[in-house]
Design an enzyme around this catalytic site. Structure first.
Site, PDB file in Angstrom:
ATOM      1  N   GLU A  26       4.338  25.247 -29.188  1.00  0.00           N
ATOM      2  CA  GLU A  26       3.849  25.739 -30.479  1.00  0.00           C
ATOM      3  C   GLU A  26       2.470  26.379 -30.364  1.00  0.00           C
ATOM      4  OE1 GLU A  26       5.375  26.202 -33.017  1.00  0.00           O
ATOM      5  OE2 GLU A  26       7.105  24.887 -32.968  1.00  0.00           O
ATOM      6  N   HIS A  48      15.388  32.931 -30.146  1.00  0.00           N
ATOM      7  CA  HIS A  48      15.440  31.660 -29.424  1.00  0.00           C
ATOM      8  C   HIS A  48      16.555  31.635 -28.398  1.00  0.00           C
ATOM      9  CE1 HIS A  48      13.478  30.971 -33.292  1.00  0.00           C
ATOM     10  NE2 HIS A  48      12.670  30.224 -32.570  1.00  0.00           N
TER      11      HIS A  48
END
Length: 555
Positions: free
Chosen positions: A370, A457
């Site tokens: 992140e 993703h």
């Protein structure tokens, strides 16, 4: 990240983000203390590579940026920009040998040029090259829109609603920009839609609309999310940086840029309340449904410090923006929120508590993942859609993996599995596999012409696979007790150069040779340029980069 049963609803899902470390924090935490786990003494440091980045103090970096901005008009003229174009310095990287890489944003007649970013490479005040997001000439016949701003706004709101957003609203009136992200540059509107995404994640959808035709040109989600529904990651007994204020200890790491960990206590906005305690111990080592639970906070703080240390020790990078200032973390976001996200606008990391508020989404590789979105934003700023979006996601997976290995936590040893501790699939399997991405059932092992149409993703698998092959090579092997067997597109045998060198190559490519529009072919070029600068053209490392890309069908 996105729960499996929600993936078909969204175009920007997520392990784009990831922070925080395991769950068990049961020891005293020393104020201002440093690392997380006792490790063996490191070997003597090797002589730094001439093309490796050198650590800059905040004042030295500010001085270089100021000098570059003063010289920007001359630089713009020297590299062939038009009279209406101006350069705005975003970042500066200086190599050990004195080479300076200055990253610029661009304006045209006062309007921001989206996709117009570039990097100028200079040595001894001589320009050695320019890396551009677009090679197109920026020239627009008229800056007067033919469609109303309200049309662009309505289009953006519709796009957000179609993506499953709720409580959507335009954060501000559409602004005029020049869109140069692909094709011929045109006058456009950029509209930013706020509110919430379908799972409660804050929404920051950017929609680009052609100001002459009203056609939607591009959209991307600026809130990059990560999700998991697994168990709390137990990182064992760790040391955290804390601060004694009066008679209370604060979860405030003054040794790493001032990182603070806050409690949102089920709220969804604001900063929250700084975690404090009467003793220098945070957490109990087990999850609790209480909105004041400190274990999740300890996990988040651990993940933040591990990520800071990784970038500092591996690349000499002084924080996410390389300016010595830490982001901050927020835990206990909303109720039953099965997600976590990085947000550039607050420069912060936020975690939900998962199902039943007893499964906080705080794992070590998720933390590194992140916060690495913030590093990407501060450097190449890879557009979060198409092939550049896949590269953005892969960058976070690559560096998240780097964080996990570098932290050397015996309770969570390094591996090439993403999200293996959060049990997002409910069967103990990881979210992603770097040695053979298709094992997750959706990610791509190899490039094809349709890669840009895949969710980011899943298209990230191509670069993840490349990195694994570059670091470890093809074929069957066992690393830290985990078995891998990495195939190649062309049946070739790839010999790895080691993770340390592979990380240096990817980082240099990201920070000096990639731009917002870099695609997979461009990533091959960028990493070859990085390998050449670091180890020499034609070196073993250079040839390994070429072989690894060919092995994932990128040529």
């Amino acid at each position: 990240m996105t729960p499996p049963n929600a993936r078909h609803h969204r175009t920007s899902l997520a392990i784009a983000t990831a922070v925080a470390a395991g769950a068990l924090l049961t020891t005293g935490l020393t104020a201002g203390a440093a690392s997380a786990q006792t490790t063996a003494a490191p070997a003597a440091a090797a002589k730094p590579l001439a093309a490796a980045p050198t650590a800059l103090s905040a004042s030295a970096r500010s001085s270089l940026i100021a000098d570059a901005q003063t010289a920007a008009p001359d630089t713009a003229h020297r590299i062939g920009l038009g009279a209406k174009e101006k350069l705005v310095v975003k970042d500066v990287v200086k190599d050990v040998d004195g080479t300076v890489h200055t990253r610029y944003e661009r304006t045209y007649d006062g309007l921001p040029v989206l996709g117009g970013d570039l990097v100028v490479h200079e040595k001894a005040d001589k320009t050695e090259g320019v890396t551009r997001a677009t090679k197109a000439t920026i020239k627009v016949a008229s800056l007067t829109p033919k469609v109303a701003a309200s049309k662009a706004e309505n289009q953006a709101l519709t796009a957000a609603k179609d993506a499953g957003s709720t409580r959507t609203d335009a954060d501000k009136a559409p602004r005029k920009v020049i869109w140069a992200g692909d094709g011929t540059p045109v006058l456009a509107y950029e509209t930013v839609v706020g509110g919430l995404q379908e799972d409660g994640t804050p929404n920051e959808l950017h929609v680009i609309t052609d100001a002459a035709t009203g056609k939607k040109l591009h959209e991307y989600q600026a809130i990059e999310t990560g999700t998991g529904t697994g168990k709390t990651l137990y990182s064992g007994t760790v040391t955290l940086g804390t601060n004694l204020s009066g008679s209370s200890y604060q979860l405030y790491d003054t040794s790493r840029g001032g990182h603070k960990t806050y409690n949102l206590a089920r709220g969804t906005s604001g900063t929250g309340t700084l975690f404090t305690n009467t003793t220098n111990v945070f957490g109990t080592g087990s999850a609790s449904s209480s909105s004041s639970d400190q274990t999740a906070a300890a996990d988040a703080a651990y993940g933040a410090q591990a990520t800071w240390d990784f970038y500092k020790n591996t690349f000499g990078r002084n924080g996410i923006k390389n300016n010595g200032t830490a982001a901050y973390s927020r835990v206990h976001y909303s109720s039953g929120y099965v997600n976590a996200f990085w947000d550039d606008s607050c420069f912060c990391m936020t975690y939900g508590d998962g199902s039943g508020n007893t499964h906080p989404l705080t794992s070590l590789d998720v933390a590194g993942h992140e916060m690495s979105h913030g590093v990407t934003s501060a450097t190449a700023n890879l557009n979060y859609s198409g092939e550049s979006g896949g590269l953005n996601e892969a960058t976070s997976d690559i560096f998240g993996t780097g964080v996990e290995f570098a932290t050397n936590n015996s309770s969570d040893v390094g591996d090439y599995l993403i999200g293996e501790k959060i049990n997002i699939n409910g069967d103990g399997s990881p979210l992603r596999y770097m040695d053979k991405p298709s094992k997750d059932g959706a990610s791509l092992d190899y490039w094809s012409s349709s890669a840009g149409n895949k969710d980011v993703h899943y298209s990230s698998g191509i670069a993840n696979h490349f990195f694994y092959l570059l670091a470890e090579g093809s074929g069957a092997k066992t690393i830290n007790g985990v078995s891998y067997n990495s195939p190649t597109y062309n049946g070739s045998t790839v010999t790895g150069i080691g993770r340390a060198k592979a990380l240096q190559i990817w980082y240099k490519a990201l920070t000096t040779y990639m731009t917002s529009t870099t695609n997979y072919k461009g990533a091959r070029t960028a990493t070859l340029s990085a390998a050449s600068a670091l180890y020499g053209s034609g070196s073993t490392e250079y040839n390994a980069v070429a072989a690894a890309w060919t092995a994932v069908n990128v040529s």
